[in-house]
Design a protein around this motif. Structure first.
Motif, PDB file in Angstrom:
ATOM      1  N   UNK A   1       0.926  -1.282   0.072  1.00  0.00           N
ATOM      2  CA  UNK A   1       0.102   0.144  -0.218  1.00  0.00           C
ATOM      3  C   UNK A   1       0.791   1.157   0.129  1.00  0.00           C
ATOM      4  N   UNK A   2       1.839   1.165   0.663  1.00  0.00           N
ATOM      5  CA  UNK A   2       2.742   2.292   0.933  1.00  0.00           C
ATOM      6  C   UNK A   2       3.473   2.759  -0.494  1.00  0.00           C
ATOM      7  N   UNK A   3       3.894   1.862  -1.344  1.00  0.00           N
ATOM      8  CA  UNK A   3       4.054   1.751  -2.782  1.00  0.00           C
ATOM      9  C   UNK A   3       3.231   2.289  -3.689  1.00  0.00           C
ATOM     10  N   UNK A   4       2.138   1.829  -3.457  1.00  0.00           N
ATOM     11  CA  UNK A   4       0.839   2.290  -4.514  1.00  0.00           C
ATOM     12  C   UNK A   4       0.628   3.547  -4.293  1.00  0.00           C
TER      13      UNK A   4
ATOM     14  N   UNK B   1      -0.646   5.392   4.815  1.00  0.00           N
ATOM     15  CA  UNK B   1      -0.933   4.150   5.349  1.00  0.00           C
ATOM     16  C   UNK B   1      -1.077   3.802   6.797  1.00  0.00           C
ATOM     17  N   UNK B   2      -2.179   3.584   7.454  1.00  0.00           N
ATOM     18  CA  UNK B   2      -2.217   3.455   8.716  1.00  0.00           C
ATOM     19  C   UNK B   2      -2.330   1.679   8.977  1.00  0.00           C
ATOM     20  N   UNK B   3      -1.269   1.180   9.554  1.00  0.00           N
ATOM     21  CA  UNK B   3      -1.112  -0.125   9.777  1.00  0.00           C
ATOM     22  C   UNK B   3      -1.360  -0.662  11.275  1.00  0.00           C
ATOM     23  N   UNK B   4      -2.617  -1.570  11.611  1.00  0.00           N
ATOM     24  CA  UNK B   4      -3.032  -1.726  12.644  1.00  0.00           C
ATOM     25  C   UNK B   4      -2.573  -3.302  13.311  1.00  0.00           C
ATOM     26  N   UNK B   5      -1.733  -3.386  14.128  1.00  0.00           N
ATOM     27  CA  UNK B   5      -1.309  -4.839  14.489  1.00  0.00           C
ATOM     28  C   UNK B   5      -1.144  -4.759  16.047  1.00  0.00           C
ATOM     29  N   UNK B   6      -1.802  -5.955  16.826  1.00  0.00           N
ATOM     30  CA  UNK B   6      -1.462  -5.791  18.164  1.00  0.00           C
ATOM     31  C   UNK B   6      -0.333  -6.900  18.706  1.00  0.00           C
ATOM     32  N   UNK B   7      -0.124  -7.854  17.981  1.00  0.00           N
ATOM     33  CA  UNK B   7       0.881  -8.897  18.378  1.00  0.00           C
ATOM     34  C   UNK B   7       2.344  -8.411  18.288  1.00  0.00           C
TER      35      UNK B   7
ATOM     36  N   UNK C   1      13.333  -0.322   4.619  1.00  0.00           N
ATOM     37  CA  UNK C   1      13.013   0.168   3.087  1.00  0.00           C
ATOM     38  C   UNK C   1      12.808   1.720   3.371  1.00  0.00           C
ATOM     39  N   UNK C   2      12.978   2.350   4.646  1.00  0.00           N
ATOM     40  CA  UNK C   2      13.195   3.907   4.467  1.00  0.00           C
ATOM     41  C   UNK C   2      11.775   4.450   4.242  1.00  0.00           C
ATOM     42  N   UNK C   3      10.743   3.855   4.712  1.00  0.00           N
ATOM     43  CA  UNK C   3       9.469   4.068   4.469  1.00  0.00           C
ATOM     44  C   UNK C   3       8.933   5.339   5.332  1.00  0.00           C
ATOM     45  N   UNK C   4       8.408   6.448   4.949  1.00  0.00           N
ATOM     46  CA  UNK C   4       8.093   7.515   5.518  1.00  0.00           C
ATOM     47  C   UNK C   4       6.470   7.900   5.669  1.00  0.00           C
ATOM     48  N   UNK C   5       5.792   6.931   4.781  1.00  0.00           N
ATOM     49  CA  UNK C   5       4.341   7.259   4.804  1.00  0.00           C
ATOM     50  C   UNK C   5       3.305   6.328   5.398  1.00  0.00           C
ATOM     51  N   UNK C   6       3.953   5.654   6.340  1.00  0.00           N
ATOM     52  CA  UNK C   6       3.119   4.624   7.189  1.00  0.00           C
ATOM     53  C   UNK C   6       3.213   4.921   8.627  1.00  0.00           C
ATOM     54  N   UNK C   7       2.121   5.077   9.412  1.00  0.00           N
ATOM     55  CA  UNK C   7       1.870   5.017  10.688  1.00  0.00           C
ATOM     56  C   UNK C   7       1.380   3.683  11.169  1.00  0.00           C
ATOM     57  N   UNK C   8       2.237   3.204  12.246  1.00  0.00           N
ATOM     58  CA  UNK C   8       1.801   1.841  12.961  1.00  0.00           C
ATOM     59  C   UNK C   8       1.048   2.070  14.332  1.00  0.00           C
ATOM     60  N   UNK C   9      -0.198   1.528  14.373  1.00  0.00           N
ATOM     61  CA  UNK C   9      -0.844   1.756  15.391  1.00  0.00           C
ATOM     62  C   UNK C   9      -0.994   0.501  16.152  1.00  0.00           C
TER      63      UNK C   9
END
Length: 247
Positions: A88-91, A98-104, A118-126
């Motif tokens: 999604x970040x690439x697209x 992109x907002x990535x939700x993960x609890x584990x 991968x030096x990604x700057x457009x993703x927020x991890x929740x």
């Protein structure tokens, strides 16, 4: 693009092709071999080998690539170790988010490593499970890192978030697209996102995890004006992967 993952692991050629993969140390970082993520770096032990081979969930991956538009907002619910987050970040590109939700915890560790590698700057991890309430719930581990789920039988306390609350409070924007793979909590996600679904009408990539839930999800989304199609060649009643598009 070659669907290597589509070769059955029960066939002779499938066994022959997979045997060398067992020799790769789990900490090895390899470039993804094909698709829109070609060249991105991936930790082999974080998930299935199909991820770095570029053939993971082949039909869904291709449809994802054909559907997501540059500049869009994407929610990845049940981000696991980040294959669809990276895709999604690439697209969506630099203008998207992109907002990535993960609890584990283990998955979160790999997810963050993949973002950093991968030096990604457009993703927020929740670091939360998406549900119908905001608070604390219990998470149950299963045999695979893909299969953890919210459950009263669980031993791990995790944060839960309600999408409508996050949007109402201005913590996240309305999405254009949502990928949902939450191992049985599908209706909890929808119950906590009714306002957003009725107002923003995002396109939804949904994995369902029982026949009953499959029917409930389709009935719910249809009632909101969505058209449902199966991902891949299965009939909609038999498919565990569907795409829902607002009419």
């Amino acid at each position: 693009m070659m669907n290597i993952s589509g070769i059955s692991n029960k066939s002779l050629i499938g066994k022959i092709l997979r045997w060398p993969l067992k020799l790769i140390p789990q900490t090895t970082v390899l470039p993804i071999l094909q698709g829109r993520l070609k060249g991105k770096r991936w930790i082999t032990g974080s998930s299935q080998h199909g991820c770095w081979l570029g053939s993971y969930e082949y039909d869904k991956q291709i449809l994802f690539e054909q559907t997501i538009r540059e500049g869009s907002i994407v929610f990845d619910l049940g981000a696991h170790t980040g294959f669809y987050t990276l895709l999604a970040s690439t697209l969506v590109g630099a203008k998207g988010k992109v907002f990535a939700f993960e609890p584990m915890p283990t998955n979160i560790k790999y997810l963050k490593q993949h973002i950093q590698l991968n030096s990604i700057s457009n993703v927020t991890v929740i670091e939360s499970a998406v549900s119908d309430t905001t608070g604390i719930d219990y998470f149950e581990f299963n045999s695979s890192s893909f299969q953890g789920q919210l459950s009263s039988k669980g031993t791990l306390e995790v944060k839960t978030v309600n999408l409508d609350n996050l949007i109402f409070n201005g913590e996240i924007p309305n999405p254009n697209y949502i990928k949902i793979d939450v191992e049985g909590a599908e209706m909890k996600v929808f119950d906590g996102a009714k306002s957003m679904l009725m107002n923003a009408h995002p396109t939804i990539f949904l994995a369902t995890h029982s026949h009953e839930l499959h029917k409930q999800c389709i009935d719910f989304l249809t009632s909101l004006g969505y058209t449902i199609k199966a991902i891949g060649n299965s009939k909609i009643e038999e498919s565990e992967e569907i795409i829902a598009v607002y009419k």
